[in-house]
Scaffold this motif. Structure first.
Motif, short mmCIF file in Angstrom:
data_model
loop_
_atom_site.label_atom_id
_atom_site.label_comp_id
_atom_site.label_asym_id
_atom_site.label_seq_id
_atom_site.Cartn_x
_atom_site.Cartn_y
_atom_site.Cartn_z
N MET A 191 49.95 -5.12 55.18
CA MET A 191 49.93 -5.21 53.73
C MET A 191 50.07 -3.81 53.13
SD MET A 191 49.53 -7.58 51.49
CE MET A 191 48.98 -7.95 49.87
N GLU A 192 51.11 -3.62 52.33
CA GLU A 192 51.31 -2.30 51.74
C GLU A 192 50.39 -2.08 50.55
OE1 GLU A 192 55.17 -3.13 48.87
OE2 GLU A 192 55.51 -2.40 50.90
N LYS A 193 49.97 -0.82 50.40
CA LYS A 193 49.11 -0.44 49.29
C LYS A 193 49.97 0.25 48.23
CE LYS A 193 45.02 2.17 48.11
NZ LYS A 193 45.04 3.61 47.86
N MET A 194 50.06 -0.38 47.05
CA MET A 194 50.88 0.16 45.97
C MET A 194 49.99 0.66 44.84
SD MET A 194 54.04 -1.55 43.92
CE MET A 194 53.16 -3.03 43.63
N VAL A 195 50.33 1.86 44.32
CA VAL A 195 49.59 2.47 43.23
C VAL A 195 50.60 3.04 42.23
CG1 VAL A 195 48.01 4.35 42.62
CG2 VAL A 195 47.68 3.13 44.77
N ILE A 196 50.35 2.79 40.94
CA ILE A 196 51.10 3.47 39.89
C ILE A 196 50.10 4.36 39.17
CG2 ILE A 196 52.39 3.22 37.74
CD1 ILE A 196 53.41 0.51 38.78
N ARG A 197 50.42 5.64 39.10
CA ARG A 197 49.48 6.61 38.52
C ARG A 197 50.24 7.69 37.76
NH1 ARG A 197 50.25 11.14 41.36
NH2 ARG A 197 50.81 11.01 43.55
N ASN A 198 49.49 8.47 36.98
CA ASN A 198 50.09 9.62 36.29
C ASN A 198 50.61 10.61 37.34
OD1 ASN A 198 49.21 8.49 33.92
ND2 ASN A 198 47.88 10.17 33.35
N ALA A 199 51.77 11.19 37.05
CA ALA A 199 52.32 12.22 37.93
C ALA A 199 51.47 13.47 37.84
CB ALA A 199 53.76 12.53 37.52
N ARG A 200 51.44 14.21 38.93
CA ARG A 200 50.76 15.51 38.97
C ARG A 200 51.79 16.56 39.37
NH1 ARG A 200 46.67 11.95 41.74
NH2 ARG A 200 47.75 12.34 43.71
N LYS A 201 51.50 17.80 39.02
CA LYS A 201 52.42 18.89 39.38
C LYS A 201 52.65 18.93 40.89
CE LYS A 201 51.99 21.71 35.35
NZ LYS A 201 52.44 22.94 34.79
N THR A 202 51.65 18.52 41.66
CA THR A 202 51.79 18.53 43.12
C THR A 202 52.77 17.47 43.63
OG1 THR A 202 49.82 17.14 43.28
CG2 THR A 202 49.50 19.52 43.57
N ASP A 203 53.20 16.55 42.75
CA ASP A 203 54.20 15.53 43.12
C ASP A 203 55.62 16.04 42.97
OD1 ASP A 203 52.27 13.43 43.52
OD2 ASP A 203 52.18 13.12 41.34
N ILE A 204 55.80 17.27 42.49
CA ILE A 204 57.13 17.72 42.08
C ILE A 204 58.17 17.65 43.20
CG2 ILE A 204 56.70 20.20 42.43
CD1 ILE A 204 58.79 18.53 39.58
N ASP A 205 57.82 17.98 44.43
CA ASP A 205 58.81 17.93 45.51
C ASP A 205 59.30 16.50 45.73
OD1 ASP A 205 58.73 20.68 45.88
OD2 ASP A 205 57.27 20.57 47.52
N GLU A 206 58.37 15.55 45.70
CA GLU A 206 58.75 14.14 45.88
C GLU A 206 59.58 13.64 44.69
OE1 GLU A 206 54.57 13.63 46.73
OE2 GLU A 206 55.13 12.18 48.29
N ILE A 207 59.20 14.06 43.48
CA ILE A 207 59.96 13.66 42.28
C ILE A 207 61.38 14.21 42.37
CG2 ILE A 207 60.16 14.06 39.78
CD1 ILE A 207 56.98 13.96 39.78
N MET A 208 61.53 15.46 42.78
CA MET A 208 62.87 16.06 42.88
C MET A 208 63.68 15.38 43.98
SD MET A 208 62.81 17.89 40.28
CE MET A 208 64.55 18.24 40.45
N ASN A 209 63.05 14.99 45.06
CA ASN A 209 63.73 14.25 46.13
C ASN A 209 64.30 12.94 45.58
OD1 ASN A 209 64.56 13.64 48.80
ND2 ASN A 209 62.74 12.37 49.04
N ILE A 210 63.51 12.23 44.77
CA ILE A 210 63.96 10.99 44.14
C ILE A 210 65.09 11.29 43.17
CG2 ILE A 210 63.30 9.08 42.60
CD1 ILE A 210 60.38 9.51 43.80
N GLU A 211 64.96 12.34 42.38
CA GLU A 211 65.98 12.72 41.40
C GLU A 211 67.32 12.97 42.08
OE1 GLU A 211 67.27 13.91 37.39
OE2 GLU A 211 65.85 12.50 38.25
N TYR A 212 67.31 13.75 43.17
CA TYR A 212 68.56 14.08 43.85
C TYR A 212 69.12 12.89 44.62
CZ TYR A 212 67.35 18.86 42.57
OH TYR A 212 67.01 19.99 41.86
N ASP A 213 68.25 11.98 45.04
CA ASP A 213 68.69 10.75 45.72
C ASP A 213 69.30 9.77 44.71
OD1 ASP A 213 68.80 9.11 48.16
OD2 ASP A 213 67.28 7.86 47.19
N SER A 214 68.85 9.85 43.47
CA SER A 214 69.25 8.89 42.44
C SER A 214 70.46 9.33 41.61
CB SER A 214 68.08 8.64 41.48
OG SER A 214 66.98 8.10 42.17
N PHE A 215 70.62 10.62 41.40
CA PHE A 215 71.63 11.12 40.47
C PHE A 215 72.46 12.23 41.10
CE2 PHE A 215 67.91 9.75 37.99
CZ PHE A 215 68.49 8.71 37.27
#
Length: 175
Positions: free
Chosen positions: A1-25
């Protein structure tokens, strides 16, 4: 069973956010790291990430604008400075970006993020409408927005710096 969480972004998430950005656009459409860091710092409540089993798979970022019937195309510019347009007492939520890693698309994650953001912001701010822009070429995104009650209000000619210099569709929903 996967554990899913939606939360406010933190500055420490930036590398993962940029990975998604470059994968998406593609280059020319993807926004830069400092823009995302400014969005987190300026309006953390409006920047959510989706984690599944502790891995960030998607994000959605937003701003609150003063509502205007007349569309100022410059406000939608990619990499614009959130600090110049964000107004906590505004009444229009602008969805500035949403991205899901390609390998995790078509699982409903984008819709989950979208609905969670709108619910959270509507509860905490006096929002009467939501606005966004989308490329004429992004059919799945257009479908998601239409399914959520958005209607096209205008087009911005050659908005996206992609191979087609595609038009941007500005869509709005009143709530």
């Amino acid at each position: 069973m996967e554990k899913m969480v939606i939360r406010n972004a933190r500055k420490t998430d930036i590398d993962e956010i940029m990975n998604i950005e470059y994968d998406s656009f593609i280059t020319g459409i993807s926004e830069n790291r400092n823009v995302f860091l400014d969005r987190i710092a300026t309006f953390q409540n409006g920047f959510l990430v989706l984690e599944v089993d502790s891995e960030v798979l998607g994000y959605i970022s937003s701003e609150i604008w003063a509502y205007s019937e007349n569309i100022d195309e410059k406000m939608f510019d990619l990499n614009h400075d959130i600090k110049k347009v964000h107004k906590c007492n505004g009444s229009e939520l602008y969805i500035s970006s949403i991205g899901i890693l390609k390998k995790h698309r078509k699982k409903g994650y984008g819709n989950l993020l979208f609905k969670e953001l709108i619910e959270k912001i509507s509860k905490n701010y006096k929002i009467s409408s939501i606005i966004l822009t989308v490329s004429v070429n992004w059919k799945p995104a257009i479908k998601l927005y239409e399914k959520n009650g958005f209607k096209e209000i205008c087009r911005i000619k050659e908005f996206f710096e992609d191979e087609d210099s595609s038009d941007g569709i500005v869509m709005r929903k009143y709530i």
